[in-house]
Design a protein around this motif. Structure first.
Motif, short mmCIF file in Angstrom:
data_model
loop_
_atom_site.label_atom_id
_atom_site.label_comp_id
_atom_site.label_asym_id
_atom_site.label_seq_id
_atom_site.Cartn_x
_atom_site.Cartn_y
_atom_site.Cartn_z
N HIS A 21 0.81 -1.22 0.00
CA HIS A 21 0.00 0.00 0.00
C HIS A 21 0.84 1.27 0.00
N LEU A 22 2.13 1.14 0.18
CA LEU A 22 3.01 2.31 0.18
C LEU A 22 3.65 2.46 -1.19
N LEU A 54 -7.77 -4.88 3.61
CA LEU A 54 -8.37 -4.69 2.29
C LEU A 54 -9.14 -3.38 2.22
N GLU A 55 -8.92 -2.48 3.18
CA GLU A 55 -9.67 -1.24 3.19
C GLU A 55 -9.39 -0.41 1.94
N ARG A 56 -10.47 0.22 1.46
CA ARG A 56 -10.42 1.08 0.28
C ARG A 56 -9.91 0.36 -0.97
N THR A 57 -10.15 -0.93 -1.07
CA THR A 57 -9.85 -1.65 -2.31
C THR A 57 -11.13 -1.76 -3.14
N LYS A 58 -11.05 -2.46 -4.26
CA LYS A 58 -12.16 -2.50 -5.21
C LYS A 58 -13.00 -3.77 -5.08
N ILE A 59 -12.93 -4.42 -3.94
CA ILE A 59 -13.62 -5.70 -3.81
C ILE A 59 -15.12 -5.53 -3.58
N THR A 60 -15.84 -6.60 -3.89
CA THR A 60 -17.27 -6.71 -3.59
C THR A 60 -17.45 -8.01 -2.79
N ASP A 61 -18.68 -8.44 -2.64
CA ASP A 61 -18.97 -9.67 -1.90
C ASP A 61 -18.24 -10.88 -2.47
N ASP A 62 -18.00 -10.88 -3.77
CA ASP A 62 -17.37 -12.05 -4.40
C ASP A 62 -15.99 -12.33 -3.81
N ALA A 63 -15.28 -11.30 -3.40
CA ALA A 63 -13.94 -11.49 -2.86
C ALA A 63 -13.96 -12.21 -1.52
N LEU A 64 -15.06 -12.14 -0.81
CA LEU A 64 -15.12 -12.77 0.51
C LEU A 64 -15.17 -14.28 0.44
N ALA A 88 4.22 -13.34 -6.35
CA ALA A 88 5.56 -13.24 -5.76
C ALA A 88 5.56 -13.60 -4.28
N LEU A 89 4.37 -13.63 -3.64
CA LEU A 89 4.28 -13.97 -2.23
C LEU A 89 4.21 -15.47 -1.97
N VAL A 90 3.92 -16.24 -3.00
CA VAL A 90 3.72 -17.67 -2.81
C VAL A 90 4.94 -18.37 -2.20
N PRO A 91 6.17 -18.06 -2.61
CA PRO A 91 7.32 -18.72 -1.99
C PRO A 91 7.46 -18.40 -0.50
N LEU A 92 6.80 -17.35 -0.04
CA LEU A 92 6.88 -16.95 1.37
C LEU A 92 5.60 -17.30 2.13
N ALA A 93 4.74 -18.08 1.52
CA ALA A 93 3.39 -18.30 2.06
C ALA A 93 3.41 -18.86 3.47
N ASN A 94 4.34 -19.77 3.76
CA ASN A 94 4.33 -20.43 5.06
C ASN A 94 4.87 -19.58 6.19
N ARG A 95 5.37 -18.42 5.89
CA ARG A 95 5.85 -17.53 6.95
C ARG A 95 5.16 -16.16 6.88
N LEU A 96 4.15 -16.04 6.05
CA LEU A 96 3.47 -14.76 5.88
C LEU A 96 2.41 -14.59 6.96
N ARG A 97 2.52 -13.51 7.75
CA ARG A 97 1.57 -13.25 8.83
C ARG A 97 0.56 -12.17 8.46
N GLU A 98 1.03 -11.08 7.85
CA GLU A 98 0.15 -9.95 7.54
C GLU A 98 0.37 -9.50 6.11
N LEU A 99 -0.74 -9.14 5.45
CA LEU A 99 -0.69 -8.59 4.10
C LEU A 99 -1.53 -7.33 4.07
N ASN A 100 -0.90 -6.24 3.68
CA ASN A 100 -1.58 -4.94 3.64
C ASN A 100 -1.71 -4.51 2.18
N LEU A 101 -2.98 -4.49 1.72
CA LEU A 101 -3.27 -4.09 0.34
C LEU A 101 -4.13 -2.83 0.32
#
Length: 216
Positions: free
Chosen positions: A61-62, A111-121, A74-87
């Protein structure tokens, strides 16, 4: 390392192992550092939790990141150690949300202020370890909330400036009684009626006996 090589490396580590304890997460390997460099080259920021905890917080987000599928791949190789994702505030949408299913150990998701709708949930609802979810300023409605019923560890859900109603949250709260719902006004939870203790039954008393007649 090229992205394709990073993705191939991820296949060597089983997905879905939850880093509940920092001790369960091994120190960063050379492959991990290469994957981190790939994320940073795409404009992401990667921060280890501490010197003794090799889990990672990642944010896109920055800066001027135009979020695309490659940023999440690009995050998939780090999936098992990923704690937080800020989008927050990115172009993350319903189509990109499918990538979340590849990140099963996520505990915090912005996911605040992103373009998602109910489908993303639908995809969000597969993140069984999720503890924090921020949906502020999105187009989600009551219709999408049932997808979150399968998140037993969810403790904080932010719903400011969405189309979610009190009735929708009350229905979800039945499945997630430990979750704090922020941004939707809720009635106070009913308190159980206090039942007064029943009085102890009085000891039965025998009726007085007539005096015995004296005999001469």
């Amino acid at each position: 390392m090229p992205l394709a090589a990073c993705l191939a490396a991820a296949l060597l580590t089983p997905l879905g192992q939850s880093p509940d304890d920092p001790a369960d997460v091994p120190p960063l390997s050379d492959a991990d550092r290469a994957a981190i460099a790939a994320v940073e080259a795409l404009g992401g920021q990667v921060v280890p939790l501490s010197q003794t905890d090799a889990r990672l917080d990642v944010s896109y987000h920055l800066g001027d990141v135009k979020l695309e599928a490659k940023h999440l791949d690009a995050l998939v190789p780090l999936a098992n150690r990923l704690r937080e994702l800020n989008l927050r505030g990115t172009a993350f949408d319903d189509k990109l949300s499918r990538k979340l299913t590849l990140l099963p150990t996520l505990r915090r998701l912005h996911l605040e202020r992103t373009k998602i709708t109910d489908d993303a949930l639908v995809a969000v609802g597969t993140l069984e370890k999720l503890e924090y979810l921020n949906l502020y300023g999105t187009a989600v409605t009551d219709a999408g909330l049932p997808n979150l019923r399968a998140l037993p560890d969810l403790r904080s859900l932010y719903l400011w400036d969405t189309q979610v109603t009190t009735d929708g949250v009350l229905a979800l709260r039945e499945a997630l009684p430990e979750t704090e719902f922020v941004g939707v006004e809720l009635p106070p939870e009913p308190k159980g009626a206090v039942v007064a203790p029943k009085p102890e039954p009085a000891e039965p008393t025998e009726p007085p006996q007539p005096p015995e007649e004296e005999t001469e």
